[in-house]
Design a protein around this motif. Sequence first.
Motif, mmCIF file in Angstrom:
data_model
loop_
_atom_site.group_PDB
_atom_site.id
_atom_site.type_symbol
_atom_site.label_atom_id
_atom_site.label_comp_id
_atom_site.label_asym_id
_atom_site.label_seq_id
_atom_site.Cartn_x
_atom_site.Cartn_y
_atom_site.Cartn_z
ATOM 1 N N ARG A 1 0.819 -1.472 -0.167
ATOM 2 C CA ARG A 1 0.138 0.540 -0.299
ATOM 3 C C ARG A 1 0.890 1.244 -0.547
ATOM 4 O O ARG A 1 2.212 1.116 0.222
ATOM 5 C CB ARG A 1 -1.030 0.250 1.436
ATOM 6 C CG ARG A 1 0.070 0.312 2.547
ATOM 7 C CD ARG A 1 1.071 -0.630 3.054
ATOM 8 N NE ARG A 1 1.004 0.040 4.363
ATOM 9 C CZ ARG A 1 2.362 1.009 5.142
ATOM 10 N NH1 ARG A 1 2.558 1.583 4.383
ATOM 11 N NH2 ARG A 1 2.388 1.787 5.923
ATOM 12 N N ALA B 1 0.243 4.848 1.857
ATOM 13 C CA ALA B 1 -0.316 5.473 2.702
ATOM 14 C C ALA B 1 0.059 6.616 3.388
ATOM 15 O O ALA B 1 0.508 7.128 3.919
ATOM 16 C CB ALA B 1 0.113 4.565 4.147
ATOM 17 N N PRO B 2 -0.412 7.980 1.373
ATOM 18 C CA PRO B 2 -0.001 9.407 2.566
ATOM 19 C C PRO B 2 -0.679 9.838 3.053
ATOM 20 O O PRO B 2 -2.108 9.654 3.546
ATOM 21 C CB PRO B 2 0.609 10.284 0.881
ATOM 22 C CG PRO B 2 -1.082 9.518 0.151
ATOM 23 C CD PRO B 2 -1.007 7.475 0.681
ATOM 24 N N SER B 3 0.270 11.159 3.577
ATOM 25 C CA SER B 3 -1.064 11.967 4.631
ATOM 26 C C SER B 3 -1.558 12.994 3.240
ATOM 27 O O SER B 3 -0.892 13.040 2.690
ATOM 28 C CB SER B 3 -0.187 12.809 5.253
ATOM 29 O OG SER B 3 0.552 11.500 6.336
ATOM 30 N N GLU C 1 -3.763 8.972 5.452
ATOM 31 C CA GLU C 1 -3.158 8.993 6.383
ATOM 32 C C GLU C 1 -3.590 10.125 7.179
ATOM 33 O O GLU C 1 -3.378 11.224 7.259
ATOM 34 C CB GLU C 1 -2.677 8.673 7.399
ATOM 35 C CG GLU C 1 -2.496 7.218 6.184
ATOM 36 C CD GLU C 1 -0.599 5.819 7.099
ATOM 37 O OE1 GLU C 1 -0.068 6.594 7.677
ATOM 38 O OE2 GLU C 1 -1.381 5.076 7.174
ATOM 39 N N TYR D 1 -0.399 7.831 14.522
ATOM 40 C CA TYR D 1 0.181 6.623 13.527
ATOM 41 C C TYR D 1 1.027 5.386 14.007
ATOM 42 O O TYR D 1 0.247 4.600 12.689
ATOM 43 C CB TYR D 1 1.995 7.488 12.952
ATOM 44 C CG TYR D 1 2.243 6.096 12.017
ATOM 45 C CD1 TYR D 1 1.949 6.220 10.703
ATOM 46 C CD2 TYR D 1 3.386 5.547 12.478
ATOM 47 C CE1 TYR D 1 2.656 5.396 9.412
ATOM 48 C CE2 TYR D 1 3.613 4.639 11.376
ATOM 49 C CZ TYR D 1 3.728 4.510 10.124
ATOM 50 O OH TYR D 1 4.088 4.048 8.977
ATOM 51 N N ILE E 1 6.213 -1.158 2.688
ATOM 52 C CA ILE E 1 7.621 -0.625 2.162
ATOM 53 C C ILE E 1 7.566 1.031 2.906
ATOM 54 O O ILE E 1 6.170 1.927 2.091
ATOM 55 C CB ILE E 1 7.365 -0.596 0.750
ATOM 56 C CG1 ILE E 1 7.566 -1.862 0.444
ATOM 57 C CG2 ILE E 1 8.695 0.782 -0.005
ATOM 58 C CD1 ILE E 1 7.535 -2.048 -0.947
ATOM 59 N N ARG E 2 7.876 1.326 3.928
ATOM 60 C CA ARG E 2 7.842 2.702 3.832
ATOM 61 C C ARG E 2 9.842 3.420 4.242
ATOM 62 O O ARG E 2 9.847 2.779 4.363
ATOM 63 C CB ARG E 2 7.700 2.722 6.074
ATOM 64 C CG ARG E 2 7.998 2.247 6.389
ATOM 65 C CD ARG E 2 6.570 2.482 7.675
ATOM 66 N NE ARG E 2 7.866 1.629 8.989
ATOM 67 C CZ ARG E 2 6.848 1.024 10.327
ATOM 68 N NH1 ARG E 2 6.154 1.801 10.005
ATOM 69 N NH2 ARG E 2 7.628 0.719 10.873
ATOM 70 N N TRP F 1 10.983 5.682 9.611
ATOM 71 C CA TRP F 1 10.237 4.879 10.815
ATOM 72 C C TRP F 1 10.645 3.913 11.216
ATOM 73 O O TRP F 1 9.679 3.194 12.200
ATOM 74 C CB TRP F 1 8.898 3.868 9.989
ATOM 75 C CG TRP F 1 8.061 5.092 9.398
ATOM 76 C CD1 TRP F 1 7.866 5.506 7.855
ATOM 77 C CD2 TRP F 1 7.219 6.496 9.958
ATOM 78 N NE1 TRP F 1 7.497 6.775 7.740
ATOM 79 C CE2 TRP F 1 6.845 6.739 9.109
ATOM 80 C CE3 TRP F 1 7.035 6.604 11.052
ATOM 81 C CZ2 TRP F 1 5.798 7.551 9.910
ATOM 82 C CZ3 TRP F 1 5.660 7.012 11.943
ATOM 83 C CH2 TRP F 1 5.186 8.215 11.251
HETATM 84 N N1 GLU Z 1 1.561 8.087 6.196
HETATM 85 C C1 GLU Z 1 2.517 7.564 6.332
HETATM 86 C C2 GLU Z 1 3.833 8.863 5.558
HETATM 87 O O1 GLU Z 1 3.298 9.832 5.095
HETATM 88 C C3 GLU Z 1 3.101 7.017 6.005
HETATM 89 C C4 GLU Z 1 3.739 6.192 6.017
HETATM 90 C C5 GLU Z 1 3.648 4.251 6.134
HETATM 91 O O2 GLU Z 1 3.662 4.432 5.305
HETATM 92 O O3 GLU Z 1 3.327 3.436 6.358
HETATM 93 O O4 GLU Z 1 4.885 8.993 5.980
#
Ligand code: GLU
Length: 547
Positions: free
Chosen positions: A39, A41-43, A75, A234, A251-252, A256
């Motif tokens: 996925r 998962a952007p803000s 997110e 988060y 994948i991030r 993190w």
């Molecule tokens: N919302 C987080 C970000 O933009 C997502 C990080 C993730 O992929 O878990 O950094």
Amino acid sequence: MDYIKLAATLIPDDDLLPLEEYEKMYPERDVPKGAYVTRLAPSPTGFIHLGNLYSALADERIAHTTGGIFYLRIEDTDLKRKVDGAVESVIRSLKYFGVNFDEGAEIDSPLNCYGPYYQRQRARIYRAYAKNLIERGLAYPCFCTEEELDAVRAKQSENKEITGYYGKYAKCRNLSEEEIYKNLAEKKPFVIRLRSQGDAANKITFKDMIKGEITVTENDQDVVILKSDGIPTYHFAHAIDDHFMRTTLVIRGEEWLSSLPIHLELFSLLGFKLPQYGHTCSLMKMDGEIKRKLSKRKDPELSLDFYRKAGYYPTAVVKYLMTILNSNFEEWEMKNPLKDYREFPFSIGKMGKSGALFDIDKLNDVSKAELANLSAEQTYDFLNGWVREFGTEKDKVHFDDKQYIISVLNLICGIGGKKRRKDIVRAESGVKMLDYFFDDTFAPDYCYRFSNDIVNGVLNAFSEVYDPADDNSAWFAKVKDVASQFGFAAEMKDYKQNPEMYKGSVADVAEILRIAICGMPNSPDLCTVMGILGRERSLARLKAGLR
Ligand code: GLU
């Protein structure tokens, strides 16, 4: 302490489902063995950057080469950073680069069974699980104010201790039942914190799909899981969402990695199977001698909008990123120049472990080469797409005449000729290169290197003999004649042998003509340019070029 009563007091919601219901509602996905569910998962901050595309490409490739699913989750827990239209902008930007989602926020798909895909719409599920943790004594209310937390942090920094809410600093961890209910009666705002079971003295060895084996310290921080407005942090949302959306590979960004121990503990206490993780390295650039992270403030090229506005050919950006993502992509590309990059066997194991160097000059080279693979029609379509979105009003009118532009492109790009030229790097500069083919954008720089007498003589003489019906050699014979008339060598070899006998060579005469016609000393084949411009305009330019 009666945790059941405490949970019911803190989270009195009566619309929460029993936890098993959520497991049933979001069953394991029916994907082939070995397939990955990934996925993005952007803000929704409105700023979509190269790092997002970099990681989205890896996500998309891994999901789609294994028969899995790639989805979009938004997110949006931090309302302060939310920008209207940001979600559409993420989807549009990624689509421009050929990265498409199978399901998720704003994606029209029959697969959308794991939503809602906006975190704000998932409050019930977070609250149900927070309540469960409180019932099990694994989470508690914390009434500390910002000022108190700041004071603790300052003290910890002063003592050179790890900062945070843990051990003896976790003041509310051991509040008595009486103190808790007293605070609640006084309507003191509270957050819900995890009662960490970890010990920082323990090490955990963990296998990251990108970084390889890494050792981290067990979490002992009582992190906040629900904020005072009931919205998850988060950490908590990540555990719940990636579990219930059945992500198998997260994948991030490597930023993190430091909170990974919190996530390991959360997954374990919630009884969820841990997904696999791949932490991507940051994109770096050379700033003079110094290698540093791309920065939102200093580097416009971090924003994905930059590439659309500058008119980079999307496949070029993608292919360039692929060379950074997988070290063997370049070699594969060389062996398979005409294959779609999607045929490349992408491998997460080949992703770089540290600082990926982003080099815009290299991207420009890739972009030139990609554009040189297009037909005139395809080049027109690409440039025209850019013009309609970002071009000037004049550009738009110019591009209405498709046939004319195509004849110019054939010439500029050497399409159909012996040698394909690679002059167009991107749409913005490519469209500018066409300016001198239109009178309303023709902006000559009459940078002649000879006296006005010579310039005027050459231009007048050539105007008199110019005939648009001439082929290339007849045209050139006339240029040579004019050269001889004005004391220039008609043949290069004569000039080279006795330069002192001439004012210059036929090339200098052609340059005078070129400056008058094209407004600059360099251009593709001048005879063809004049043919495209036509007799009237060519003669008018020769006249306007007089000094
Ligand atoms: N919302 C987080 C970000 O933009 C997502 C990080 C993730 O992929 O878990 O950094």
